[in-house]
Motif scaffolding. Structure first.
Motif, short mmCIF file in Angstrom:
data_model
loop_
_atom_site.label_atom_id
_atom_site.label_comp_id
_atom_site.label_asym_id
_atom_site.label_seq_id
_atom_site.Cartn_x
_atom_site.Cartn_y
_atom_site.Cartn_z
N ALA A 39 48.81 99.82 -21.66
CA ALA A 39 49.34 98.63 -22.34
C ALA A 39 50.23 99.02 -23.52
N VAL A 40 49.76 99.92 -24.39
CA VAL A 40 50.48 100.18 -25.64
C VAL A 40 51.74 101.01 -25.42
N ARG A 41 51.84 101.70 -24.29
CA ARG A 41 53.07 102.48 -24.06
C ARG A 41 54.14 101.65 -23.34
N HIS A 42 53.77 100.45 -22.92
CA HIS A 42 54.73 99.60 -22.22
C HIS A 42 55.85 99.19 -23.17
N HIS A 43 57.09 99.35 -22.73
CA HIS A 43 58.24 99.06 -23.61
C HIS A 43 58.21 97.62 -24.11
N GLY A 44 57.85 96.71 -23.23
CA GLY A 44 57.80 95.31 -23.63
C GLY A 44 56.79 95.06 -24.73
N PHE A 45 55.60 95.65 -24.59
CA PHE A 45 54.57 95.45 -25.61
C PHE A 45 55.02 96.03 -26.95
N LEU A 46 55.62 97.21 -26.92
CA LEU A 46 56.07 97.83 -28.17
C LEU A 46 57.12 96.96 -28.87
N LYS A 47 58.03 96.37 -28.10
CA LYS A 47 59.05 95.50 -28.69
C LYS A 47 58.43 94.23 -29.26
N MET A 48 57.48 93.64 -28.53
CA MET A 48 56.82 92.44 -29.02
C MET A 48 56.00 92.74 -30.27
N ALA A 49 55.26 93.85 -30.25
CA ALA A 49 54.43 94.22 -31.40
C ALA A 49 55.28 94.45 -32.65
N THR A 50 56.46 95.00 -32.46
CA THR A 50 57.36 95.22 -33.60
C THR A 50 57.86 93.90 -34.16
N ARG A 51 58.22 92.98 -33.28
CA ARG A 51 58.73 91.67 -33.72
C ARG A 51 57.66 90.86 -34.44
N HIS A 52 56.42 90.97 -34.00
CA HIS A 52 55.35 90.13 -34.54
C HIS A 52 54.27 90.97 -35.22
N LEU A 53 54.71 92.02 -35.92
CA LEU A 53 53.75 92.94 -36.54
C LEU A 53 52.85 92.23 -37.55
N LYS A 54 53.43 91.41 -38.40
CA LYS A 54 52.64 90.71 -39.42
C LYS A 54 51.62 89.78 -38.77
N PHE A 55 52.06 89.03 -37.77
CA PHE A 55 51.16 88.12 -37.07
C PHE A 55 50.03 88.89 -36.39
N GLY A 56 50.37 90.00 -35.73
CA GLY A 56 49.36 90.79 -35.03
C GLY A 56 48.32 91.36 -35.97
N LEU A 57 48.77 91.89 -37.11
CA LEU A 57 47.82 92.45 -38.08
C LEU A 57 46.94 91.36 -38.67
N SER A 58 47.52 90.18 -38.89
CA SER A 58 46.74 89.07 -39.42
C SER A 58 45.66 88.64 -38.42
N GLU A 59 46.02 88.57 -37.14
CA GLU A 59 45.05 88.18 -36.12
C GLU A 59 43.91 89.19 -36.02
N MET A 60 44.23 90.47 -36.11
CA MET A 60 43.20 91.50 -36.03
C MET A 60 42.29 91.45 -37.24
N THR A 61 42.86 91.21 -38.41
CA THR A 61 42.05 91.13 -39.63
C THR A 61 41.10 89.95 -39.56
N LYS A 62 41.60 88.80 -39.11
CA LYS A 62 40.75 87.61 -39.00
C LYS A 62 39.70 87.76 -37.91
#
Length: 445
Positions: free
Chosen positions: A329-352
Motif C-alpha cells: 500500500a505505502v509504496r503505491h505511487h497513488g497513495f504516496l501522492k494522496m498522502a502528500t496532498r493530505h498530510l495534515k488531515f492524515g496525521l490528524s486522523e491518526m492522532t484522533k
C-alpha cells in the motif's frame, strides 16, 4: 383422473430433474457461472443472474466461514437516499434506485428496519453555501421528499442538535446489511445456487482436460483438492478485488488501499439525544466525509467514522498488521501522492484514532451536551478504496478482463470497484452487473 395423474407425474419429474441438477452441482462442482466473493454485491449479483436464468448452474465462492464478513458486515447500516453524488452519475442513479428496491425487498421479506431520517447540518454560516449546493444536487438526483429547514425546525426533528440550516431526508433509514445479505443468499440457494464457504481462491487456470470446451476455467482454492470448473466467472472481491484481477493477468491499477473507519459509541445515558442520522456538510477539500451520528437497530448510537490507513487488508485494529500488504500500500505511487496532498488531515486522523477524546470537539459542533466522558471506542470497518496512480480516489465502478486470447481473458469478468453506498445500491448494482454479464458472455434465456 388422467389429468391429475399427468399433473402429479410432471411434478415428480420436475423434482427429480431439480434434484439431479443439485446433486450433479455438488458432486462435480461444475457450473455455468461462478461468482467469487460473498459480500453483499457478490451475493446480490449471483441471486439476480440466477433469478433471470434459472436454467444456469451458478456457484458462489467465499473465503470466510460465512457471508458478509468484511465490508458488508462492518458498516454504518444506513440506507442512503442518494444526496451526495454527482447528478447524472452511475452512483447517483444506482443509489436512488437501490434505495427503492431495498425498501421493497425489506418489506417483502419482513426484515426489520427503521426510517429514522437524516439531517445534513450546517453548523455555521460558512457551510450554508455548500449545503445549498448539496440540496440542489439531491434534487437533481431525484432524492424523494428532501426539504430545507432552519435552526428552529432542526430542533423539532433533533431536539439536541445545533445548526443554522439543514437538509432533511425522511427516507434515509437503518438496517443490518449483513442480515440482508443472508436473505439474498436464501433466495439464491432456493433458486438452485450453491454456496461454497471457506474457499479462498488461489488460482485461475485454463481447463486442460476433455471438458475444456464446456468448462474452460478451473478455479483452485487454497486448501487441498478445492477445485471448481466453470464456463464463466464474475469476481466481486471487495478488499481483495485487485488481487483477484491480477490472477488473470489484469493490471495492478486501480489499487485497493484499505482505510479503516473507527467508530465511537455514545453512552447509554446520552443515546436519547440522537433520533436519526446527523451528518456534516462535506468539505470538498478533504477525501472523506467526516464525523456523523448513526443510530443502530440495536438501540446503540455510533459516532464517526474517522479514516486511517489499515496496516492489513482486513485490519480492524492497530495491531492487525501484514507487512507485505502494508508495504504494497505505502509504496503505491497513488497513495504516496494522496498522502502528500493530505498530510495534515492524515496525521490528524491518526492522532484522533489514538486519543479518542480529541474527537469530542467535532461532536460538540452538533450536540454541545456531549462530553469526553460520553464516548468510548467502538467497532471498526475497513473500506476497500480503489486508487489510481495519480492519487485520486476512484469514485465509479471499474470492470476489467484479462489480456490475451485465452479463456481467462474471454470468460472472466472482474468487478474491481463497487463504491459506497454499495449496500444501499446492491440490488440496483446486481441488475447492472447481470446486464453486463449477459452482454459480455452472450447469456440468453
Amino acid at each position: 383422473m388422467a389429468q391429475l395423474f399427468k399433473s402429479i407425474r410432471g411434478t415428480v419429474v420436475s423434482a427429480a430433474t431439480t434434484g439431479q441438477r443439485w446433486f450433479r452441482s455438488i458432486q462435480n462442482d461444475d457450473y455455468d457461472l461462478v461468482v467469487v466473493g460473498g459480500g453483499i454485491v457478490g451475493v446480490a449479483s449471483a441471486r439476480e443472474i440466477l433469478l433471470r436464468h434459472p436454467h444456469l448452474r451458478v456457484g458462489l465462492l467465499e473465503k470466510e466461514h460465512k457471508l458478509a464478513v468484511h465490508q458488508s458486515g462492518h458498516n454504518s447500516g444506513v440506507i442512503h437516499a442518494g444526496i451526495y453524488y454527482k447528478p447524472g452519475s452511475l452512483k447517483a442513479k444506482l443509489c436512488v434506485e437501490g434505495m427503492h428496491l431495498a425498501y421493497d425487498f425489506l418489506n417483502e421479506k419482513k426484515i426489520p428496519y427503521e426510517k429514522v431520517g437524516k439531517l445534513v447540518v450546517a453548523t455555521s454560516e460558512d457551510e450554508v453555501g455548500r449545503l445549498m449546493d448539496l440540496y440542489e444536487r439531491g434534487q437533481k438526483n431525484l432524492c424523494p421528499d428532501l426539504k430545507l429547514i432552519d435552526g428552529n425546525e432542526i430542533k423539532e426533528i433533533e431536539p439536541y442538535c445545533e445548526g443554522v440550516k439543514a437538509i432533511h431526508s425522511p427516507h434515509t433509514g437503518i438496517v443490518d446489511w449483513g442480515l440482508v445479505t443472508e436473505y439474498y443468499a436464501q433466495d439464491f440457494k432456493q433458486a438452485g445456487g450453491v454456496v461454497h464457504l471457506n474457499f479462498k481462491v488461489s488460482k485461475f487456470l485454463e481447463t486442460s482436460d476433455k471438458d475444456a470446451d464446456k468448462y474452460p476455467v478451473t478455479i483452485r482454492g487454497a486448501r487441498d483438492r478445492q477445485q471448481v470448473r466453470t464456463r464463466y466467472v464474475l469476481t466481486c472481491g471487495g478488499l481483495q478485488s485487485d488481487k483477484l484481477a491480477e490472477l488473470t493477468g489484469c493490471p495492478r491499477d486501480p489499487r485497493i488501499i484499505p482505510f479503516r473507519g473507527e467508530y465511537l459509541l455514545l453512552s447509554k445515558e446520552k443515546q436519547h439525544m440522537v433520533r436519526g442520522n446527523i451528518y456534516p456538510v462535506p468539505d470538498p477539500n478533504l477525501p472523506f466525509l467526516g464525523v456523523h451520528f448513526t443510530p443502530r437497530m440495536d438501540g446503540s448510537v455510533w459516532l464517526g467514522p474517522n479514516a486511517v490507513l489499515a496496516f492489513k487488508r482486513e485490519g480492524y485494529k492497530w495491531n492487525d498488521i501484514n507487512l507485505l500488504e502494508l508495504f504494497d500500500a505505502v509504496r503505491h505511487h497513488g497513495f504516496l501522492k494522496m498522502a502528500t496532498r493530505h498530510l495534515k488531515f492524515g496525521l490528524s486522523e491518526m492522532t484522533k484514532s489514538l486519543f479518542i477524546r480529541l474527537q469530542t470537539k467535532e461532536l460538540q459542533k452538533f450536540i454541545p451536551e456531549i462530553n469526553e466522558f460520553d464516548i468510548s471506542a467502538g467497532p471498526a470497518g475497513v473500506r476497500a478504496q480503489a486508487m489510481d496512480s495519480h492519487g485520486n480516489l476512484v469514485d465509479d465502478f471499474v470492470f476489467d478482463k484479462g489480456e490475451g486470447k485465452g479463456a481467462l481473458a474471454r470468460q472472466v469478468l472482474h468487478c474491481r470497484n463497487a463504491p459506497s453506498p454499495g449496500a444501499t445500491s446492491s440490488l440496483a448494482i446486481a441488475k447492472m452487473i447481470a446486464d453486463k454479464l449477459e452482454k459480455e458472455f452472450d447469456i440468453k434465456c
